[in-house]
Design a protein around this motif. Structure first.
Motif, PDB file in Angstrom:
ATOM      1  N   GLY B 210      36.459  43.454  37.768  1.00 49.02           N
ATOM      2  CA  GLY B 210      36.240  44.971  37.648  1.00 49.02           C
ATOM      3  C   GLY B 210      37.523  45.732  37.751  1.00 49.02           C
ATOM      4  N   ILE B 211      38.784  45.103  37.750  1.00 49.28           N
ATOM      5  CA  ILE B 211      40.059  45.928  38.014  1.00 49.28           C
ATOM      6  C   ILE B 211      40.471  46.922  36.836  1.00 49.28           C
ATOM      7  CG2 ILE B 211      42.448  45.779  38.749  1.00 49.28           C
ATOM      8  CD1 ILE B 211      41.730  43.236  40.035  1.00 49.28           C
ATOM      9  N   ASP B 212      40.257  46.047  35.711  1.00 45.01           N
ATOM     10  CA  ASP B 212      40.524  46.873  34.520  1.00 45.01           C
ATOM     11  C   ASP B 212      39.792  48.211  34.301  1.00 45.01           C
ATOM     12  OD1 ASP B 212      41.563  47.034  31.488  1.00 45.01           O
ATOM     13  OD2 ASP B 212      39.544  46.665  31.403  1.00 45.01           O
ATOM     14  N   ALA B 213      38.415  47.826  34.405  1.00 39.17           N
ATOM     15  CA  ALA B 213      37.494  49.096  34.444  1.00 39.17           C
ATOM     16  C   ALA B 213      37.563  50.102  35.448  1.00 39.17           C
ATOM     17  CB  ALA B 213      36.128  48.501  34.203  1.00 39.17           C
ATOM     18  N   GLY B 214      37.878  49.395  36.686  1.00 38.53           N
ATOM     19  CA  GLY B 214      38.225  50.398  37.592  1.00 38.53           C
ATOM     20  C   GLY B 214      39.261  51.285  37.421  1.00 38.53           C
ATOM     21  N   HIS B 215      40.312  50.720  37.107  1.00 40.99           N
ATOM     22  CA  HIS B 215      41.640  51.757  36.492  1.00 40.99           C
ATOM     23  C   HIS B 215      41.070  52.936  35.616  1.00 40.99           C
ATOM     24  CE1 HIS B 215      44.431  48.157  37.183  1.00 40.99           C
ATOM     25  NE2 HIS B 215      44.463  49.144  38.404  1.00 40.99           N
ATOM     26  N   LYS B 216      40.257  52.563  34.546  1.00 40.34           N
ATOM     27  CA  LYS B 216      39.728  53.386  33.694  1.00 40.34           C
ATOM     28  C   LYS B 216      38.897  54.460  34.183  1.00 40.34           C
ATOM     29  CE  LYS B 216      39.979  49.888  30.097  1.00 40.34           C
ATOM     30  NZ  LYS B 216      39.189  48.930  29.398  1.00 40.34           N
ATOM     31  N   LEU B 217      38.013  54.138  35.337  1.00 38.35           N
ATOM     32  CA  LEU B 217      37.184  54.911  35.993  1.00 38.35           C
ATOM     33  C   LEU B 217      37.957  56.010  36.643  1.00 38.35           C
ATOM     34  CD1 LEU B 217      34.148  55.602  36.666  1.00 38.35           C
ATOM     35  CD2 LEU B 217      34.299  54.180  38.771  1.00 38.35           C
ATOM     36  N   ALA B 218      38.938  55.784  37.457  1.00 32.90           N
ATOM     37  CA  ALA B 218      39.869  56.427  38.123  1.00 32.90           C
ATOM     38  C   ALA B 218      40.443  57.693  37.362  1.00 32.90           C
ATOM     39  CB  ALA B 218      40.808  55.798  38.962  1.00 32.90           C
ATOM     40  N   LEU B 219      40.888  57.366  36.266  1.00 32.08           N
ATOM     41  CA  LEU B 219      41.385  58.098  35.409  1.00 32.08           C
ATOM     42  C   LEU B 219      40.433  59.152  34.756  1.00 32.08           C
ATOM     43  CD1 LEU B 219      43.725  55.944  33.037  1.00 32.08           C
ATOM     44  CD2 LEU B 219      44.470  57.250  34.938  1.00 32.08           C
TER      45      LEU B 219
END
Lengths: 437, 437
Positions: B210-219
């Protein structure tokens, strides 16, 4: 940004003149009243209202307008020195909307409008006039309500050659069709329901005749394909002829019937259709229920993008109007149709250039060899059959359903003519395109 | 625009320096090669490439780079006099991507990047540096590939107070989960399939953790709520613990399991979760199959907007990179996160502030009164039951499924602790949030 910097160089507000204080106009005023800090933070400057105009100054709109200057005449509003943007929310193809917009352009104002009818008929001339003076006309609210489809096409997908644009863009029609499907009630009954619920325009033909959605499609086509708006080139067919039988039969075969707008630029010209179509029940378009809108954009690089949201209503439409206003406040000045209006091509309208499978329903006369004659008529026209179903006889005829392989509309028309000549088909067959989505 | 006017005032081209010529970089070059007229018409000026940089100059990328100046060092590329925009497509949280971006900003260039990891960690500092010099950083390609979600949030919905942002933003995870559902195969088997198909990052934890998707969510959170990017505040949970049993049981009750990102600003702070959730099977999120991405935005005026499209791949990602480039060519200069970076608030991270129904699955020991004890533990924690199912015994335990009414995560945790204390639950219950969409 420090407080000192902010106070020493307070940016000038963007000043609006709003003509038309119906549902949408009142919604715009409410958002500006309630979200002024948020909007100023995003726009980099305050957005204020200098003056308003409407039919009645006294009507209770749920928002106080006493702080704004009043104009009885939208043209006088459009030319006031204390406005930067003329916000046209009156509607109507001509009349005060067009007069006010023209006056605003001549007076050097930018224009934001929700008026699809005016732009579908006069968009080219208005955009040329505005752009010749270095001004912009923005119309996000005119197409698919709150869905930012104009921005998506013009800016978000600006690196794409668009291959096809499709949309369910009249919520009332989609409500009627999905309600028929879920309730099993005939068109007339559901139409009356929608009327009682206040879903229909004063002239219902604008909705169920596909005119409103056709205006929207013509605007999308212009942006998608870089050509002049050509509403007259839209092949329009309303939903009044869609029967509960067709909805049921289509569902049995895994389809839904939608009033679907489709635009494609082919070697033969610009094909624009707004008509009832079958789409796969499992597709995003097939799954769209009730009054919601959906636009599907297919680009050569991006593939398929689907946008879904409320197509009408106070909040969604006001959201779109104000997105355009905030763009102007931020200095975003994209040409009305995505490239200078003077550079838009006049494209020949085309129909039936793009082949598709078709759905046919007919009443077959009870006579030996009847089905063979229908099949032969299709074969003679070069139409091949994907699926066929014959049901039990009702009195003297039997319902027959046919799904063809991909073919052209002219081949289908020839086949239908051939069938009629055989004398084994009672009445006129129903012909619906199956849009592959 | 007449030919004379066009030739007498030929607008200056926007000149790019592209660092990183992998799939996306090559895709950008191909579109610029094939669609230069279209892009110039829309941008109002040509978009050209001055220089490129990559690990290997020789590699065959399906596009000729001999006409461009070559730099071995991306920092040297970023500071060249003959570029206006530094296009960063190398990736990586730090290293050459960050060095090149910082050098470009210092040299007075605008930056377009597809690098979610770099922006999730350094976006605030980079945006402040760029904005202090009057330059922009754009990153449409960093979130949800070809879907113009940054533009939709920042511009298309700029008049809305955003209430919730949700997204399925890792195609690999959605492929694995939907393939488990359709095939009935366990996680490990489908993970291996995805690996063989080349769907996984070199470090698969970026995807399935979920790290890649987590980066996107934070943006997305930063833009949606006007706060500083806080990747550390994202509650991350990967899909590795999702079992085929849960997928089946969820489906039986009308749900699908998705790796869903959800961000909400509450009175207690910014809640950001990227974790497997249940969503209704009939919702747009529930219907999303395979590697496609979807972002759902809920605004106070517009209601719910759903965007769907390809989240990765050469064409879609290059489409997003070039949309940013064309925006810059058109003079569109929106702040990186939708308002000046220096005005973004530092918001406290919160978790579990927003109540929801939960799905619980446990193995109940075969003992009289066992189910009553589980129910009592829920009741003691203030959790009420919406639906419960007990299945036949497998050896000494029986599977029990519970869907609760809306409650908090802390109440659920207390209930699970209470159940464990009873001794009638074998092992650890599975707890999944049901996101109401």
């Amino acid at each position: 940004m420090t407080d000192t910097a902010a106070s020493s160089a307070e940016p000038a507000p963007l000043r609006l003149g709003i003509a038309g204080l119906g549902t949408v106009g009142a919604g715009v005023l409410k958002i500006l009243r309630d979200q002024s800090d948020l909007i100023a933070a995003r726009a980099g400057r305050p957005v204020t209202v200098s003056a308003v105009s409407a039919r009645s100054r006294e009507r209770d709109r749920g928002v106080d307008i006493s702080a704004f200057a009043w104009e009885d005449d939208p043209v006088a509003l459009a030319t006031r020195d204390d406005i930067d943007v003329f916000v046209e929310l009156m509607g109507g193809t001509d009349g005060p909307a067009k007069a006010g917009t023209e006056a605003a352009i001549a007076a050097g104002k930018d224009v934001v409008t929700a008026n699809k009818a005016m732009l579908a008929h006069h968009g080219q001339a208005l955009a040329e006039a505005a752009e010749a003076r270095g001004h912009v006309i923005r119309f996000e609210a005119a197409v698919a309500g709150g869905i930012p489809v104009i921005k998506t096409l013009t800016e978000g997908l600006s690196a794409n050659r668009v291959e096809r644009v499709m949309g369910v863009m009249n919520g009332t029609c989609n409500y009627i069709l999905t309600r028929m499907q879920s309730s099993g009630l005939p068109y007339e009954t559901v139409f009356d329901e929608a009327d009682k619920l206040g879903y229909l325009e004063a002239d219902p033909e604008l909705d169920v005749g596909g005119i409103d959605a056709g205006h929207k499609l013509a605007l999308l086509s212009s942006i998608a394909f870089g050509c002049q708006v050509d509403f007259d080139g839209v092949a329009l067919e309303g939903i009044g002829s869609v029967t509960i039988d067709d909805i049921r039969q289509a569902a049995d075969m895994g389809f839904r019937i939608k009033l679907l707008g489709v635009a494609q630029l082919t070697g033969r010209g610009l094909e624009q259709r707004m008509q009832p179509c079958l789409v796969p029940a499992a597709s995003p378009l097939g799954q769209l229920e009730g009054g919601t809108n959906m636009v599907v954009i297919e680009g050569d690089a991006v593939g398929q993008i689907v946008l879904r949201g409320a197509g009408a209503g106070e909040g969604p439409t006001a959201s779109a109007v104000l997105a355009d206003v905030i763009d102007i406040a931020r200095g975003i000045r994209v040409s009305t149709f995505g490239q200078p209006a003077a550079s838009l091509r006049a494209v020949r309208p085309a129909q039936s250039a793009v082949p598709a499978p078709y759905y046919l329903r007919m009443a077959l006369v009870d006579r030996p060899g009847a089905l063979a004659k229908v099949a032969a008529a299709l074969g003679d026209a070069g139409v091949s059959i994907d699926r066929m179903r014959q049901y039990g006889h009702e009195d003297t005829t039997a319902p027959v359903l046919i799904v063809t392989h991909r073919t052209t509309r002219s081949a289908i028309d020839a086949a239908v003519e051939g069938m009629s000549a055989t004398g084994v088909v009672a009445g006129q067959p129903v012909v619906l395109r199956i849009e592959q989505v």
